[in-house]
Scaffold this active site. Structure first.
Site, PDB file in Angstrom:
ATOM      1  N   HIS A  99      34.811  45.074  36.939  1.00  0.00           N
ATOM      2  CA  HIS A  99      34.329  45.663  35.684  1.00  0.00           C
ATOM      3  C   HIS A  99      32.808  45.543  35.736  1.00  0.00           C
ATOM      4  O   HIS A  99      32.281  44.581  36.308  1.00  0.00           O
ATOM      5  CB  HIS A  99      34.764  44.867  34.454  1.00  0.00           C
ATOM      6  CG  HIS A  99      36.238  44.728  34.255  1.00  0.00           C
ATOM      7  ND1 HIS A  99      36.996  43.811  34.923  1.00  0.00           N
ATOM      8  CD2 HIS A  99      37.079  45.364  33.404  1.00  0.00           C
ATOM      9  CE1 HIS A  99      38.251  43.888  34.507  1.00  0.00           C
ATOM     10  NE2 HIS A  99      38.336  44.828  33.588  1.00  0.00           N
ATOM     11  N   ASP A 102      31.601  42.171  34.963  1.00  0.00           N
ATOM     12  CA  ASP A 102      31.879  41.082  35.920  1.00  0.00           C
ATOM     13  C   ASP A 102      30.696  40.864  36.843  1.00  0.00           C
ATOM     14  O   ASP A 102      30.430  39.748  37.269  1.00  0.00           O
ATOM     15  CB  ASP A 102      33.076  41.405  36.829  1.00  0.00           C
ATOM     16  CG  ASP A 102      34.325  41.768  36.081  1.00  0.00           C
ATOM     17  OD1 ASP A 102      34.485  41.304  34.940  1.00  0.00           O
ATOM     18  OD2 ASP A 102      35.157  42.514  36.656  1.00  0.00           O
ATOM     19  N   ASP A 294      48.051  46.990  40.286  1.00  0.00           N
ATOM     20  CA  ASP A 294      47.493  45.678  39.986  1.00  0.00           C
ATOM     21  C   ASP A 294      48.597  44.668  40.254  1.00  0.00           C
ATOM     22  O   ASP A 294      49.602  44.598  39.524  1.00  0.00           O
ATOM     23  CB  ASP A 294      46.998  45.597  38.533  1.00  0.00           C
ATOM     24  CG  ASP A 294      45.526  45.961  38.433  1.00  0.00           C
ATOM     25  OD1 ASP A 294      44.968  46.465  39.438  1.00  0.00           O
ATOM     26  OD2 ASP A 294      44.922  45.737  37.370  1.00  0.00           O
TER      27      ASP A 294
HETATM   28  C1  XUL Z   1      44.119  43.458  31.511  1.00  0.00           C
HETATM   29  C2  XUL Z   1      43.972  44.123  32.801  1.00  0.00           C
HETATM   30  C3  XUL Z   1      42.600  44.526  33.169  1.00  0.00           C
HETATM   31  C4  XUL Z   1      42.529  45.828  33.900  1.00  0.00           C
HETATM   32  C5  XUL Z   1      41.144  46.323  34.153  1.00  0.00           C
HETATM   33  O1  XUL Z   1      45.414  43.105  31.196  1.00  0.00           O
HETATM   34  O2  XUL Z   1      44.927  44.296  33.512  1.00  0.00           O
HETATM   35  O3  XUL Z   1      42.016  43.511  33.894  1.00  0.00           O
HETATM   36  O4  XUL Z   1      43.173  45.729  35.129  1.00  0.00           O
HETATM   37  O5  XUL Z   1      40.395  46.396  32.995  1.00  0.00           O
HETATM   38 CO    CO Z   2      45.107  45.058  35.426  1.00  0.00          CO
END
Ligand code: XUL
Ligand code: CO
Length: 439
Positions: A99, A102, A294
């Site tokens: 981000h 970050d 993710d």
């Molecule tokens: C929050 C989340 C974030 C996103 C990016 O739950 O997953 O970290 O991946 O903003």
């Molecule tokens: Co995420």
């Protein structure tokens, strides 16, 4: 100068090794399904959990020092770049994600923030050129600051929207400059707490406006990467508009944005939505909107986003089955949006956590490839739908019959006499057999 000087380069030593700082299953150069594990898995380091999060929670202060010897906010940001690149290097991670907040401190003003970002971006750019590490995706944090307390794209305050737009523009510029292959939108505060104070239609329309503006800008600057929406049903807001993959796809289609966006699916977000990780990936895949992942896992006994490192092999196997069925990653990859537990405060813990996650996904890939080569599960599914390959099924699928024709067929047929078992338990046993083999 080394930051993690007591940590060795992590090597593959095989399942027999009891060295905790070695890979037991992830063998980067081994080929699975026609590509190396490294190419199939495309692991990425999350900048936020790895380099900035210090274990702070609602009940206590941080347990992990992530200043890496820096004193001022900018010095800390510089040291984090050093730490991050050493971390990736030692683990053999090829990618990272961040981000805007970050990588650089916000400073007093938006212009000040952008200046800080430029300084750190330059340092990151140098490090990337030296090491060959790549940016999987960037994203703007439009949820942490009080200016976003009511949302960013969905805020009732047009100035908050404008600030977010400026942040997104700058973060896209940086992502583009660093050769990022993706850009993520996670709507942290894009939701509501109560409909008593919310104009839902206006919020959704404005969210779509922000995404349209951003996509148009990405095209104008020649950004060729993917744009991803990351679904999540709740937390921090009670109801988030990007609830799950299906909801997001419906929203994107409704606003004519479905050709420009793909999905970034997070395991723990699937859990929160009451779905399996595989379900969310499958929804994305069958709608041709699978993009990136993710990688983490939640705790089935807790109702919040625990962002744990993935260690459940069933989940990673079924995840990688979806990824292989989707044809593998193109611009996306596996970003460890995962954090160590608060008590795991040593650098050894941080490395061990990534090793656990990478090994678990390596096992997942190995098993997913075996499931496909074994063929029993795919054959079962093909057979289960075989009534659609001929006769009335084929005619329906080809659009050759009317409702009256089908009705006439059913009247003549009488009762359905061709039911077959769903075979779930047999298939679950096949999965175990494929996973564990002979003992
Ligand atoms: C929050 C989340 C974030 C996103 C990016 O739950 O997953 O970290 O991946 O903003
Ligand atoms: Co995420």
């Amino acid at each position: 100068m080394s930051i993690f000087e007591n940590i060795p380069y992590i090597k593959y030593e095989g399942a027999e090794s009891d060295n905790p700082l070695a890979f037991h299953y992830y063998n980067a150069d081994a080929k699975i399904g026609g590509k190396t594990m490294r190419e199939q898995l495309k692991f990425a380091m999350s900048y936020w959990h790895t380099l900035t999060a210090d274990g702070t929670d609602m009940f206590g202060v941080g347990t992990q020092d992530k200043s890496f010897g820096g004193k001022t906010p900018m010095e800390v940001a510089q040291r984090r770049v050093e730490a991050g690149f050493e971390f990736m290097d030692k683990l053999g991670l090829d990618y990272f994600c961040f981000h805007d907040r970050d990588i650089a401190p916000e400073g007093e003003t938006l212009a000040g923030f952008q200046k800080n970002l430029d300084i750190i971006t330059e340092k990151i750019e140098e490090k990337m050129a030296q090491t060959g590490k790549k940016l999987l995706w960037g994203t703007a944090n439009c949820f942490a600051h009080p200016r976003y307390m009511h949302g960013a794209g969905t805020s009732p305050n047009a100035d908050s929207f404008a600030y977010a737009a400026a942040q997104i523009k700058k973060c896209m510029d940086i992502t583009h400059r660093l050769g990022g292959t993706g850009y993520v939108f996670w709507g942290g505060r894009e939701g509501y707490e109560t409909l008593l104070n919310t104009d839902m239609k206006r919020e959704l329309d404005n969210m779509a406006r922000l995404l349209t503006l951003a996509a148009d800008y990405a095209d104008r600057i020649g950004f060729k990467g993917d744009l991803y929406i990351e679904p999540k049903p709740k937390e921090p807001t009670k109801h988030q508009y990007d609830f799950d993959a299906s909801t997001v796809i419906g929203f994107l289609r409704g606003y004519g944005l479905d050709k420009r966006f793909k999905l970034n699916i997070e395991a723990n977000h699937a859990t929160l939505a009451g779905h399996t990780f595989q379900h969310e990936l499958c929804v994305a895949r069958v709608n041709s909107m699978f993009g990136s992942i993710d990688a983490n896992q939640g705790d089935m006994l807790l109702g919040w986003d625990t962002d744990q490192f993935p260690t459940n092999v069933y989940d990673t196997a079924l995840c990688m089955l979806e990824v292989l069925r989707a044809g593998g990653f193109v611009n996306g990859g596996l970003n460890f949006d995962a954090k160590v537990r608060r008590g795991s405060f040593t650098p050894e813990d941080w490395f061990a956590a990534y090793i656990a996650g990478m090994d678990t996904f390596a096992l997942g890939l190995i098993i997913a490839d075996r499931i496909i080569r074994d063929g029993r599960i795919d054959a079962f599914i093909a057979e289960r739908y075989s009534s659609w390959n001929s006769g009335i099924g084929k005619q329906i699928e080809e659009g050759k019959v009317t409702l009256e024709d089908i009705s006439a067929y059913a009247l003549e047929m009488g009762e359905v006499k061709t039911m077959k078992s769903g075979g779930q338990e047999r298939l679950e046993a096949v999965l175990n057999q494929i996973m564990f083999g002979a003992q």
